[in-house]
Scaffold this motif. Structure first.
Motif, PDB file in Angstrom:
ATOM      1  N   GLU A   4       0.832  -1.201   0.000  1.00  0.00           N
ATOM      2  CA  GLU A   4       0.000   0.000   0.000  1.00  0.00           C
ATOM      3  C   GLU A   4       0.868   1.255   0.000  1.00  0.00           C
ATOM      4  O   GLU A   4       0.562   2.236  -0.673  1.00  0.00           O
ATOM      5  N   ARG A   5       1.963   1.213   0.766  1.00  0.00           N
ATOM      6  CA  ARG A   5       2.864   2.372   0.811  1.00  0.00           C
ATOM      7  C   ARG A   5       3.506   2.592  -0.553  1.00  0.00           C
ATOM      8  O   ARG A   5       3.616   3.732  -1.023  1.00  0.00           O
ATOM      9  N   ALA A   6       3.916   1.499  -1.213  1.00  0.00           N
ATOM     10  CA  ALA A   6       4.529   1.621  -2.535  1.00  0.00           C
ATOM     11  C   ALA A   6       3.545   2.221  -3.530  1.00  0.00           C
ATOM     12  O   ALA A   6       3.904   3.073  -4.350  1.00  0.00           O
ATOM     13  N   LYS A   7       2.276   1.775  -3.438  1.00  0.00           N
ATOM     14  CA  LYS A   7       1.255   2.320  -4.328  1.00  0.00           C
ATOM     15  C   LYS A   7       1.054   3.807  -4.071  1.00  0.00           C
ATOM     16  O   LYS A   7       0.919   4.600  -5.002  1.00  0.00           O
ATOM     17  N   SER A   8       1.031   4.189  -2.790  1.00  0.00           N
ATOM     18  CA  SER A   8       0.808   5.596  -2.466  1.00  0.00           C
ATOM     19  C   SER A   8       1.971   6.456  -2.941  1.00  0.00           C
ATOM     20  O   SER A   8       1.780   7.587  -3.378  1.00  0.00           O
ATOM     21  N   LEU A   9       3.191   5.926  -2.882  1.00  0.00           N
ATOM     22  CA  LEU A   9       4.352   6.676  -3.361  1.00  0.00           C
ATOM     23  C   LEU A   9       4.314   6.824  -4.876  1.00  0.00           C
ATOM     24  O   LEU A   9       4.687   7.867  -5.416  1.00  0.00           O
ATOM     25  N   THR A  10       3.852   5.786  -5.565  1.00  0.00           N
ATOM     26  CA  THR A  10       3.707   5.875  -7.020  1.00  0.00           C
ATOM     27  C   THR A  10       2.667   6.921  -7.386  1.00  0.00           C
ATOM     28  O   THR A  10       2.872   7.727  -8.298  1.00  0.00           O
ATOM     29  N   VAL A  11       1.550   6.913  -6.664  1.00  0.00           N
ATOM     30  CA  VAL A  11       0.499   7.909  -6.906  1.00  0.00           C
ATOM     31  C   VAL A  11       1.036   9.315  -6.660  1.00  0.00           C
ATOM     32  O   VAL A  11       0.787  10.241  -7.445  1.00  0.00           O
ATOM     33  N   LEU A  12       1.791   9.477  -5.579  1.00  0.00           N
ATOM     34  CA  LEU A  12       2.375  10.784  -5.262  1.00  0.00           C
ATOM     35  C   LEU A  12       3.290  11.251  -6.392  1.00  0.00           C
ATOM     36  O   LEU A  12       3.183  12.397  -6.861  1.00  0.00           O
ATOM     37  N   ALA A  13       4.181  10.366  -6.835  1.00  0.00           N
ATOM     38  CA  ALA A  13       5.113  10.733  -7.904  1.00  0.00           C
ATOM     39  C   ALA A  13       4.357  11.057  -9.187  1.00  0.00           C
ATOM     40  O   ALA A  13       4.651  12.054  -9.867  1.00  0.00           O
ATOM     41  N   PHE A  14       3.374  10.231  -9.513  1.00  0.00           N
ATOM     42  CA  PHE A  14       2.578  10.453 -10.726  1.00  0.00           C
ATOM     43  C   PHE A  14       1.868  11.803 -10.664  1.00  0.00           C
ATOM     44  O   PHE A  14       1.929  12.598 -11.612  1.00  0.00           O
ATOM     45  N   GLU A  15       1.198  12.071  -9.549  1.00  0.00           N
ATOM     46  CA  GLU A  15       0.420  13.308  -9.437  1.00  0.00           C
ATOM     47  C   GLU A  15       1.308  14.544  -9.454  1.00  0.00           C
ATOM     48  O   GLU A  15       0.954  15.564 -10.055  1.00  0.00           O
ATOM     49  N   GLN A  16       2.473  14.459  -8.816  1.00  0.00           N
ATOM     50  CA  GLN A  16       3.373  15.612  -8.769  1.00  0.00           C
ATOM     51  C   GLN A  16       3.926  15.936 -10.157  1.00  0.00           C
ATOM     52  O   GLN A  16       3.968  17.100 -10.568  1.00  0.00           O
ATOM     53  N   VAL A  17       4.357  14.909 -10.878  1.00  0.00           N
ATOM     54  CA  VAL A  17       4.915  15.148 -12.211  1.00  0.00           C
ATOM     55  C   VAL A  17       3.808  15.564 -13.177  1.00  0.00           C
ATOM     56  O   VAL A  17       3.986  16.486 -13.983  1.00  0.00           O
ATOM     57  N   LEU A  18       2.655  14.908 -13.088  1.00  0.00           N
ATOM     58  CA  LEU A  18       1.527  15.280 -13.949  1.00  0.00           C
ATOM     59  C   LEU A  18       1.146  16.741 -13.734  1.00  0.00           C
ATOM     60  O   LEU A  18       0.942  17.489 -14.699  1.00  0.00           O
ATOM     61  N   GLU A  19       1.068  17.157 -12.482  1.00  0.00           N
ATOM     62  CA  GLU A  19       0.719  18.548 -12.183  1.00  0.00           C
ATOM     63  C   GLU A  19       1.734  19.508 -12.797  1.00  0.00           C
ATOM     64  O   GLU A  19       1.368  20.544 -13.363  1.00  0.00           O
ATOM     65  N   LEU A  37      14.287  12.844  -9.193  1.00  0.00           N
ATOM     66  CA  LEU A  37      12.917  12.917  -8.695  1.00  0.00           C
ATOM     67  C   LEU A  37      12.738  12.058  -7.451  1.00  0.00           C
ATOM     68  O   LEU A  37      12.059  12.459  -6.502  1.00  0.00           O
ATOM     69  N   ALA A  38      13.349  10.876  -7.448  1.00  0.00           N
ATOM     70  CA  ALA A  38      13.254  10.009  -6.274  1.00  0.00           C
ATOM     71  C   ALA A  38      13.839  10.710  -5.049  1.00  0.00           C
ATOM     72  O   ALA A  38      13.268  10.659  -3.953  1.00  0.00           O
ATOM     73  N   ALA A  39      14.955  11.399  -5.242  1.00  0.00           N
ATOM     74  CA  ALA A  39      15.572  12.127  -4.130  1.00  0.00           C
ATOM     75  C   ALA A  39      14.665  13.263  -3.655  1.00  0.00           C
ATOM     76  O   ALA A  39      14.517  13.495  -2.450  1.00  0.00           O
ATOM     77  N   SER A  40      14.034  13.960  -4.598  1.00  0.00           N
ATOM     78  CA  SER A  40      13.170  15.084  -4.214  1.00  0.00           C
ATOM     79  C   SER A  40      11.915  14.611  -3.489  1.00  0.00           C
ATOM     80  O   SER A  40      11.385  15.310  -2.630  1.00  0.00           O
ATOM     81  N   PHE A  41      11.430  13.403  -3.838  1.00  0.00           N
ATOM     82  CA  PHE A  41      10.244  12.852  -3.184  1.00  0.00           C
ATOM     83  C   PHE A  41      10.595  12.058  -1.926  1.00  0.00           C
ATOM     84  O   PHE A  41       9.711  11.677  -1.165  1.00  0.00           O
ATOM     85  N   GLY A  42      11.889  11.763  -1.739  1.00  0.00           N
ATOM     86  CA  GLY A  42      12.306  10.964  -0.597  1.00  0.00           C
ATOM     87  C   GLY A  42      11.910   9.507  -0.726  1.00  0.00           C
ATOM     88  O   GLY A  42      11.548   8.858   0.256  1.00  0.00           O
ATOM     89  N   THR A  43      11.975   8.974  -1.963  1.00  0.00           N
ATOM     90  CA  THR A  43      11.582   7.588  -2.215  1.00  0.00           C
ATOM     91  C   THR A  43      12.703   6.863  -2.953  1.00  0.00           C
ATOM     92  O   THR A  43      13.706   7.463  -3.344  1.00  0.00           O
ATOM     93  N   SER A  44      12.497   5.577  -3.179  1.00  0.00           N
ATOM     94  CA  SER A  44      13.374   4.841  -4.084  1.00  0.00           C
ATOM     95  C   SER A  44      12.993   5.209  -5.516  1.00  0.00           C
ATOM     96  O   SER A  44      12.007   5.921  -5.752  1.00  0.00           O
ATOM     97  N   LYS A  45      13.741   4.690  -6.482  1.00  0.00           N
ATOM     98  CA  LYS A  45      13.438   5.002  -7.882  1.00  0.00           C
ATOM     99  C   LYS A  45      12.228   4.233  -8.410  1.00  0.00           C
ATOM    100  O   LYS A  45      11.644   4.626  -9.419  1.00  0.00           O
TER     101      LYS A  45
END
Length: 226
Positions: A4-19, A37-45
């Protein structure tokens, strides 16, 4: 929990770049880096990579192996096709809305148009570009056809990206846009379908022509351009 956390991080990355793409802060031609982008979001790639796949499905980017993800610059032919398809969708939605929920259609168009006065060109849900998008989406919200609305929503990110990247921040152009929106509203109120269709055709054709000129201008500036 991890899934669930991985999905939420993907959604976050998608929404931020889409915006960023649809608002123009990530312009056409930008090469995006998974690592940055991973560094800016604080996630893995991985979430960023999955977000890129979703954005590519929307035809907003192209994944370039070992290089990154390129925000696509549309060609004149693609702009023409998008605008032609957009016109057919919007006119069908307007016809249905006038038949099925004319009062709802007019009320929403009236509300959005009033908020366009003095709105900043971009940046946030009350910007002119965002309200422009909402004005046209109102055609579909009142159409009582979920499939038609879904087709437009799938196309909407590309329309918004064109608007953000290729609409010159010029007061005269914004005023022309507002006049055309006001004319569409007035004709919808009057129920004059023939004149409304003509106005919509002219509105979208002007947009298509303006975008094509912008693409030609940018191409001429590029190395090796005319």
């Amino acid at each position: 929990m991890e899934l669930e956390r991985a999905k939420s991080l993907t959604v976050l990355a998608f929404e931020q770049v889409l915006e960023g793409i649809v608002e123009g802060s990530i312009p056409f031609g930008t090469l995006l880096s998974e690592k940055a982008l991973a560094a800016s979001f604080g996630t893995s790639k991985t979430p960023v990579r999955e977000a890129f796949v979703q954005l590519q499905a929307l035809k907003l980017v192209e994944i370039l192996p070992q290089r990154g993800c390129l925000v696509l610059t549309p060609g004149i032919g693609e702009v023409r096709e998008l605008c032609e398809f957009r016109l057919e969708l919007e006119w069908t939605a307007l016809r249905f809305s006038l038949e099925r929920a004319p009062e709802r259609l007019v009320a929403e168009l009236d509300s959005v148009l009033a908020r366009m006065d003095g709105a900043p060109l971009r940046g946030g849900p009350e910007s002119y570009h965002a309200l422009d998008d909402r004005f046209h989406r109102a055609f579909f919200a009142a159409s009582a056809n979920a499939l038609l609305e879904g087709a437009y929503l799938a196309l909407s990110p590309r329309i918004q990206a064109l608007r953000a990247n290729l609409s010159t921040p010029n007061a005269a152009i914004v005023e022309a846009s507002r006049r055309e929106h006001a004319a569409i509203l007035a004709l919808a109120k009057a129920g004059d379908r023939e004149a409304l269709h003509t106005e919509l055709v002219c509105h979208i054709q002007r947009i298509s022509d303006a975008y094509s000129r912008s693409i030609e201008t940018e191409a001429a500036k590029a190395p090796g351009g005319a």
